[in-house]
Design a protein around this motif. Sequence first.
Motif, PDB file in Angstrom:
ATOM      1  N   LYS A   1       0.817  -1.219   0.000  1.00 33.97           N
ATOM      2  CA  LYS A   1       0.000   0.000   0.000  1.00 33.97           C
ATOM      3  C   LYS A   1       0.847   1.264   0.000  1.00 33.97           C
ATOM      4  O   LYS A   1       0.313   2.359  -0.161  1.00 33.97           O
ATOM      5  CB  LYS A   1      -0.867   0.039   1.272  1.00 33.97           C
TER       6      LYS A   1
ATOM      7  N   SER B   1      -8.109  -0.836   3.868  1.00 38.37           N
ATOM      8  CA  SER B   1      -8.792  -0.778   2.580  1.00 38.37           C
ATOM      9  C   SER B   1      -7.777  -1.091   1.472  1.00 38.37           C
ATOM     10  O   SER B   1      -6.600  -0.751   1.585  1.00 38.37           O
ATOM     11  CB  SER B   1      -9.420   0.597   2.374  1.00 38.37           C
TER      12      SER B   1
ATOM     13  N   ASN C   1      -6.406  -0.116  -1.275  1.00 32.35           N
ATOM     14  CA  ASN C   1      -6.008   0.941  -2.210  1.00 32.35           C
ATOM     15  C   ASN C   1      -4.618   1.422  -1.824  1.00 32.35           C
ATOM     16  O   ASN C   1      -4.238   1.306  -0.657  1.00 32.35           O
ATOM     17  CB  ASN C   1      -6.992   2.115  -2.109  1.00 32.35           C
TER      18      ASN C   1
ATOM     19  N   SER D   1     -10.865   4.406  -1.941  1.00 33.65           N
ATOM     20  CA  SER D   1     -11.076   3.018  -1.524  1.00 33.65           C
ATOM     21  C   SER D   1     -11.852   2.250  -2.597  1.00 33.65           C
ATOM     22  O   SER D   1     -12.677   2.828  -3.291  1.00 33.65           O
ATOM     23  CB  SER D   1     -11.847   2.983  -0.203  1.00 33.65           C
TER      24      SER D   1
ATOM     25  N   GLU E   1     -16.296   3.325   4.565  1.00 36.46           N
ATOM     26  CA  GLU E   1     -15.678   2.551   5.627  1.00 36.46           C
ATOM     27  C   GLU E   1     -16.510   2.512   6.909  1.00 36.46           C
ATOM     28  O   GLU E   1     -17.423   3.318   7.110  1.00 36.46           O
ATOM     29  CB  GLU E   1     -14.290   3.125   5.957  1.00 36.46           C
TER      30      GLU E   1
ATOM     31  N   TYR F   1      -8.433   9.360   0.579  1.00 37.77           N
ATOM     32  CA  TYR F   1      -9.594   8.970  -0.218  1.00 37.77           C
ATOM     33  C   TYR F   1      -9.629   9.781  -1.516  1.00 37.77           C
ATOM     34  O   TYR F   1     -10.690  10.063  -2.058  1.00 37.77           O
ATOM     35  CB  TYR F   1     -10.913   9.200   0.538  1.00 37.77           C
TER      36      TYR F   1
END
Length: 444
Positions: free
Chosen positions: A45, A132, A134, A140, A169, A220
């Motif tokens: 990530k 998450s 991403n 996400s 989320e 995000y």
Amino acid sequence: MSKDVEMAATFLERGEVIAIPTETVYGLAANGLSLEAVKKIFLLKNRPFSDPLILHVGGMEAVEALGISLPLWARQLIHRFWPGPLTLLLPKSSLIPEIVTAGLPRVAVRAPNHPLTQALLQRLPFPLAAPSANPFGAISPTTAEHVYRYFAGKIPFILEGGECEAGIESTIIGEENGRLLIYRPGVVSKEEIEKVIGERVFTKSFSPKPEVPGQFPRHYAPRKPLLYGWQSPPLEPHASVVLFRPPSSLPSHRYVHFLSYEDNVEEAASRLYATLHNCEQEPTEFILVQTIPLDGIGEALNDRLRRAATPSLFTIGHSNHRWEDFMDLLRRYEIAAIIDIRKHPYSPKFPHFSQSFLQKDLYENGIMYEWQPNLSNLVQKIERISKGYERIALLCAEGEPNRCHRFRLSDELTQAGYTIFHILPEKRLQLHRAPISLGLEERI
Ligand code: TXA
Ligand code: MG
């Protein structure tokens, strides 16, 4: 990509990272009791090791089996909301590796409500650490395809579980000094939690005002500028436009999206990230998003959109405008404040653009005005005026703001983390890209 839970379990038992579906967003999961496996998640990530992960469990028994003790409030909330989109911060036990909690004294746990992932968790002898799925800071994923786009070739397996039902989320809650605090608003609303606990619950509020704009808590976020908080976003030719609900007459703009057809915030939540993924793919330069109503899950949507938003500044020129046209532009772009950066704040040909007139007339139209010819501390001045994400325009002497020679300071503003949009007289926004160098400063 498959629905095969057995295969998913095999990869996880080998210490690999795979993607799993949940009712909120897809997660990037690994054995939460293995330091080596969890480390891989951070590297994939590109996430700083200082940002802890949520442990996903089958249910309450699995939490107790980890040696975590549950206070009354936690039992009440688990009873009402698990399996479901509520994450609890509880005192960590020694079984849990430090890497999961980033050295913090508490661990985040939640039981996701998705049949495949529930089956997987029941099958495994360990909890799953899963953020998450991403890259750090990006939007996400709410479908297996979103995950595939981010991590194809980097992870061996995606447990394919369809579209995420809730779409944003989980809510994160914990106790501090005897009070329950929401650390991240999410699918479960504060009101629902208060009903169960019978006491007030507080939100640890996110400050939209960054200490340093470059360190704005952006998260995000899509890979192009996003401007949030429009009453009625202008249908700019180079923008993807996201509306909460369809207007009475349908716009003819090619890249318009609606979050809800039923005027419903849950519906909007389920579509938000998928819509932003689409906006990211479209051949547009930036994204304009209408304000979302604040009720229920709307609070969480606002939180995500504020964090996804790009700190931005507008420029507007005056010398070619009639006053009415100028006011039209300010209304169209919902400008809340003007900082006049002209050296001489008056204009013999256009008396309306003199400081005293502007101050009075803009004030009467609900727009703040300030003359700031000294550009040395402009960033600090902007931060003082700005509450975070409302639109501020710099008033330049030229009609075409991007020809304003004073605008060489745009480099400074860009470096400070702001994205700059020029409001052109023909009612169009132009994203400021390369530093403008007209060489005027040298000649003057
Ligand atoms: O809905 C969700 O919660 C999704 C799905 C996959 O379950 N997961 C998720 O994880 O959103 P992530 O890592 O993207 O966000 C978790 C947030 C982070 O902001 C992290 O800082 C916070 O939870 N967090 C995790 N453990 C924590 C801890 N021990 N103390 C404080 N904050 C913690
Ligand atoms: Mg995340």
